[in-house]
Scaffold this active site. Structure first.
Site, mmCIF file in Angstrom:
data_model
loop_
_atom_site.group_PDB
_atom_site.id
_atom_site.type_symbol
_atom_site.label_atom_id
_atom_site.label_comp_id
_atom_site.label_asym_id
_atom_site.label_seq_id
_atom_site.Cartn_x
_atom_site.Cartn_y
_atom_site.Cartn_z
ATOM 1 N N HIS A 72 -8.849 69.672 75.336
ATOM 2 C CA HIS A 72 -7.562 68.988 75.238
ATOM 3 C C HIS A 72 -6.469 69.950 74.808
ATOM 4 O O HIS A 72 -6.488 70.466 73.686
ATOM 5 C CB HIS A 72 -7.647 67.828 74.243
ATOM 6 C CG HIS A 72 -6.461 66.917 74.282
ATOM 7 N ND1 HIS A 72 -6.117 66.197 75.394
ATOM 8 C CD2 HIS A 72 -5.531 66.602 73.341
ATOM 9 C CE1 HIS A 72 -5.044 65.471 75.145
ATOM 10 N NE2 HIS A 72 -4.666 65.704 73.911
ATOM 11 N N GLN A 77 3.481 72.862 73.908
ATOM 12 C CA GLN A 77 3.657 72.642 72.482
ATOM 13 C C GLN A 77 3.326 73.882 71.646
ATOM 14 O O GLN A 77 3.670 73.933 70.458
ATOM 15 C CB GLN A 77 2.848 71.431 72.027
ATOM 16 C CG GLN A 77 3.379 70.121 72.598
ATOM 17 C CD GLN A 77 2.568 68.906 72.205
ATOM 18 O OE1 GLN A 77 1.762 68.950 71.284
ATOM 19 N NE2 GLN A 77 2.755 67.810 72.916
ATOM 20 N N ARG A 98 6.673 62.976 67.033
ATOM 21 C CA ARG A 98 6.811 62.773 68.475
ATOM 22 C C ARG A 98 8.282 62.838 68.900
ATOM 23 O O ARG A 98 8.594 63.397 69.962
ATOM 24 C CB ARG A 98 6.200 61.427 68.877
ATOM 25 C CG ARG A 98 6.117 61.233 70.381
ATOM 26 C CD ARG A 98 5.478 59.913 70.754
ATOM 27 N NE ARG A 98 6.349 58.778 70.472
ATOM 28 C CZ ARG A 98 6.201 57.583 71.040
ATOM 29 N NH1 ARG A 98 5.219 57.371 71.896
ATOM 30 N NH2 ARG A 98 7.022 56.603 70.726
ATOM 31 N N TYR A 137 1.704 66.422 81.078
ATOM 32 C CA TYR A 137 2.571 65.267 81.297
ATOM 33 C C TYR A 137 4.050 65.604 81.443
ATOM 34 O O TYR A 137 4.891 64.709 81.556
ATOM 35 C CB TYR A 137 2.380 64.216 80.205
ATOM 36 C CG TYR A 137 2.649 64.630 78.785
ATOM 37 C CD1 TYR A 137 3.930 64.623 78.249
ATOM 38 C CD2 TYR A 137 1.591 64.975 77.954
ATOM 39 C CE1 TYR A 137 4.160 64.967 76.938
ATOM 40 C CE2 TYR A 137 1.817 65.311 76.633
ATOM 41 C CZ TYR A 137 3.100 65.309 76.125
ATOM 42 O OH TYR A 137 3.327 65.650 74.809
ATOM 43 N N HIS A 223 -2.028 58.340 80.199
ATOM 44 C CA HIS A 223 -1.675 58.902 78.890
ATOM 45 C C HIS A 223 -2.325 58.150 77.740
ATOM 46 O O HIS A 223 -2.958 58.744 76.860
ATOM 47 C CB HIS A 223 -0.158 58.916 78.707
ATOM 48 C CG HIS A 223 0.280 59.451 77.384
ATOM 49 N ND1 HIS A 223 0.377 58.668 76.243
ATOM 50 C CD2 HIS A 223 0.631 60.705 76.993
ATOM 51 C CE1 HIS A 223 0.753 59.410 75.231
ATOM 52 N NE2 HIS A 223 0.929 60.645 75.649
ATOM 53 N N ARG A 226 -0.927 52.372 75.485
ATOM 54 C CA ARG A 226 0.430 51.934 75.172
ATOM 55 C C ARG A 226 1.428 52.419 76.235
ATOM 56 O O ARG A 226 2.508 51.860 76.378
ATOM 57 C CB ARG A 226 0.860 52.409 73.786
ATOM 58 C CG ARG A 226 0.965 53.912 73.635
ATOM 59 C CD ARG A 226 1.431 54.314 72.220
ATOM 60 N NE ARG A 226 1.677 55.744 72.131
ATOM 61 C CZ ARG A 226 0.776 56.644 71.825
ATOM 62 N NH1 ARG A 226 -0.465 56.253 71.545
ATOM 63 N NH2 ARG A 226 1.084 57.929 71.776
ATOM 64 N N GLU A 257 -5.572 56.906 68.234
ATOM 65 C CA GLU A 257 -5.268 58.109 67.455
ATOM 66 C C GLU A 257 -4.713 57.761 66.079
ATOM 67 O O GLU A 257 -5.003 58.457 65.110
ATOM 68 C CB GLU A 257 -4.266 58.979 68.209
ATOM 69 C CG GLU A 257 -3.923 60.282 67.502
ATOM 70 C CD GLU A 257 -2.988 61.176 68.291
ATOM 71 O OE1 GLU A 257 -2.613 62.239 67.770
ATOM 72 O OE2 GLU A 257 -2.631 60.823 69.432
ATOM 73 N N HIS A 291 -9.322 61.845 70.777
ATOM 74 C CA HIS A 291 -9.166 61.421 69.385
ATOM 75 C C HIS A 291 -10.157 60.302 69.039
ATOM 76 O O HIS A 291 -11.101 60.549 68.321
ATOM 77 C CB HIS A 291 -7.730 61.004 69.065
ATOM 78 C CG HIS A 291 -6.713 62.041 69.368
ATOM 79 N ND1 HIS A 291 -6.768 63.308 68.835
ATOM 80 C CD2 HIS A 291 -5.613 62.023 70.179
ATOM 81 C CE1 HIS A 291 -5.757 64.028 69.281
ATOM 82 N NE2 HIS A 291 -5.047 63.271 70.103
ATOM 83 N N ASP A 342 -5.285 70.779 71.402
ATOM 84 C CA ASP A 342 -4.245 69.750 71.436
ATOM 85 C C ASP A 342 -2.838 70.339 71.379
ATOM 86 O O ASP A 342 -2.355 70.911 72.340
ATOM 87 C CB ASP A 342 -4.492 68.742 70.317
ATOM 88 C CG ASP A 342 -3.710 67.448 70.500
ATOM 89 O OD1 ASP A 342 -2.872 67.378 71.420
ATOM 90 O OD2 ASP A 342 -3.924 66.508 69.726
#
Length: 477
Positions: A72, A77, A98, A137, A223, A226, A257, A291, A342
């Site tokens: 992952h 990032q 976020r 994404y 994703h 939600r 998560e 997660h 991640d």
């Protein structure tokens, strides 16, 4: 255009494959002495035997272990590392982080993403990750308009991986909504948004431009529950099975998560996230639940029975304040799992495994929590299981040093002061639980091709310069 490493696959000198004599190697069944590894021209191990003689074969310069799959990663990032460690409010959480991440993502241009990913993947190789699952994404231009080539950013990531020489499973991400119940998205999410059909078309474009081969695969990633509706999830998964290579392609999803995610899901539909996912899809070995931190007993049992892999990212989960999964229960249930970097604030598989065990020690207030009577050496048990689970999540044959698997392996520095003089049973314990000054990794091979020699990658200097230039542009006021 083929990357330098793909061109190397076809070089006349490589048509016969290769071999390496390992005085000491960690096979899936444990440490063995005098192991001969043989691989074919495609980089697949065709023979792994212990108790051999070296003969004329090249000899490994230290203990040999399988390369670790990183299941992952969000490559972009990496350039954010250290930018969110200042309190914005007393209630800082994943959700406030976020918002900062979204703002940072607005500035990225294709050339920035490629430079960041190239440098990151070289860092991963030097740290012992020989393959990566990229949870991708970021699709559109700032503001949400599509690029002339809808797969522009995905192709940039793949180009970076090819140049670095790392195996990659690209997972284009479906992102539809801003919360459970098909809530509207925010303006900051515009670069991510698409439909199941646009996502599947993007995967088709990637397959056309850079077909799957020994180094690369394509799956998909809804994703999260939600961000994707039940109908969108079904359309994506069903459509994937109709595409080239889609029948066994990996499907990854963020799930459970944070506690707020669990509470929001319960409020919306009366089910917990993992419980809801299990009711919507027939999970199997192709699925990776990233997660899965907050599960109840029934969810642990159901995930174990499904054959799905749980993707653990201890450093990021700690950084974001997600909580601690009950890994003792996870391992006791024989659930498959692997590790990921991640948010890429740390590129160190040893620290991921160490933090996984230490989190359990803090939670259960005892030592060696993730050992078992059959496998009493914690580091060895964790390492071998993470390799196997990561391979399943990647959809590639990278499950260890065994015939039929890729020749992805690490040669440790046997002269490292913290590894020298250790017995075979102590090597992984010293590797994982003793903090080192730098990486005690000497050489790294991917598909039998050496990509790191004496701790260095051939492109590391140019990649570092390009990365630094990209970060400077992104942080410029």
């Amino acid at each position: 255009m083929a990357s330098p490493h793909e061109q190397d696959l076809q070089h006349p000198d490589n048509l016969a494959g290769g071999m390496l004599f390992c005085p000491l190697a960690l096979l899936p069944e444990g440490w063995r002495r005098n192991v001969m590894l043989r691989w074919d021209a495609a980089g697949t191990l065709i023979d792994v035997r212990a108790d051999q003689t070296a003969g004329q074969a090249p000899q490994a310069r230290g203990p040999v272990i399988a390369g670790m799959p990183n299941l992952h990663s969000h490559a972009f990032q990496r350039a954010m590392a250290g930018l969110t460690e200042v309190m914005g409010s007393p209630s800082d959480s994943f959700w406030s982080w976020r918002k900062l991440m979204y703002r940072f993502a607005q500035r990225l241009q294709p050339e920035h993403l490629e430079a960041i990913a190239r440098h990151l993947y070289i860092e991963m190789l030097k740290a012992g990750y020989t393959s990566v699952c990229e949870f991708h994404y970021l699709h559109h231009a700032p503001g949400g308009a599509p690029y002339a080539d809808p797969a522009e950013l995905g192709l940039r990531v793949m180009q970076a991986a090819g140049e670095a020489g790392i195996g990659v499973t690209l997972l284009p991400v479906l992102y539809q909504y801003g919360g459970f119940g098909s809530q509207p998205t925010s303006a900051e999410q515009a670069r991510f948004i698409g439909s199941a059909q646009s996502l599947l078309a993007m995967r088709e474009r990637l397959l056309q431009a850079l077909p799957e081969n020994a180094l690369r695969r394509y799956g998909v990633a809804p994703h999260s529950l939600r961000a994707v509706s039940p109908a969108g999830l079904e359309e994506l998964v069903s459509g994937l099975r109709q595409q080239s290579g889609g029948q066994d392609a990996p499907v990854h999803i963020h799930v459970a998560e944070q506690e707020r995610e669990v509470n929001d899901c319960l409020a919306w539909c009366g089910q917990r996230p993992v419980q809801l996912l299990l009711s919507l899809q027939a999970l199997d070995a192709r699925w990776c639940l990233v997660h899965a931190t907050h599960m109840d007993q029934a969810e642990y049992q159901a995930v174990a029975a499904s054959g799905a892999v749980v993707g653990l990212c201890p450093t990021t989960e700690a950084n974001l304040g997600d909580g601690i999964i009950d890994a003792a229960r996870l391992l006791a249930s024989n659930t498959r799992w692997g590790i990921g970097s991640d948010s890429n604030i740390a590129i160190n598989l040893r620290s991921e495994l160490r933090l996984l065990e230490y989190g359990q020690r803090l939670h259960h207030r005892r030592r060696n929590v993730l050992a078992s009577e059959a496998e009493p050496v914690v580091a060895e048990r964790l390492y071998l299981q993470a390799v196997a689970g990561g391979a399943s999540a990647s959809g590639r044959p990278v499950a260890g040093l065994a015939a039929g698997q890729r020749a992805d392996f690490i040669v440790l520095d046997g002269e490292d002061i913290n590894l020298a003089e250790r017995s075979p049973e102590q090597i992984l314990s010293a590797l994982v639980f003793c903090e080192h000054d730098g990486q005690p990794i000497r050489d790294v091979h991917v598909g039998g091709r050496q990509v790191v020699r004496d701790g260095h990658h051939a492109l590391e200097d140019s990649a570092r310069r390009a990365y630094r230039s990209a970060v400077a542009a992104l942080l410029k006021d």
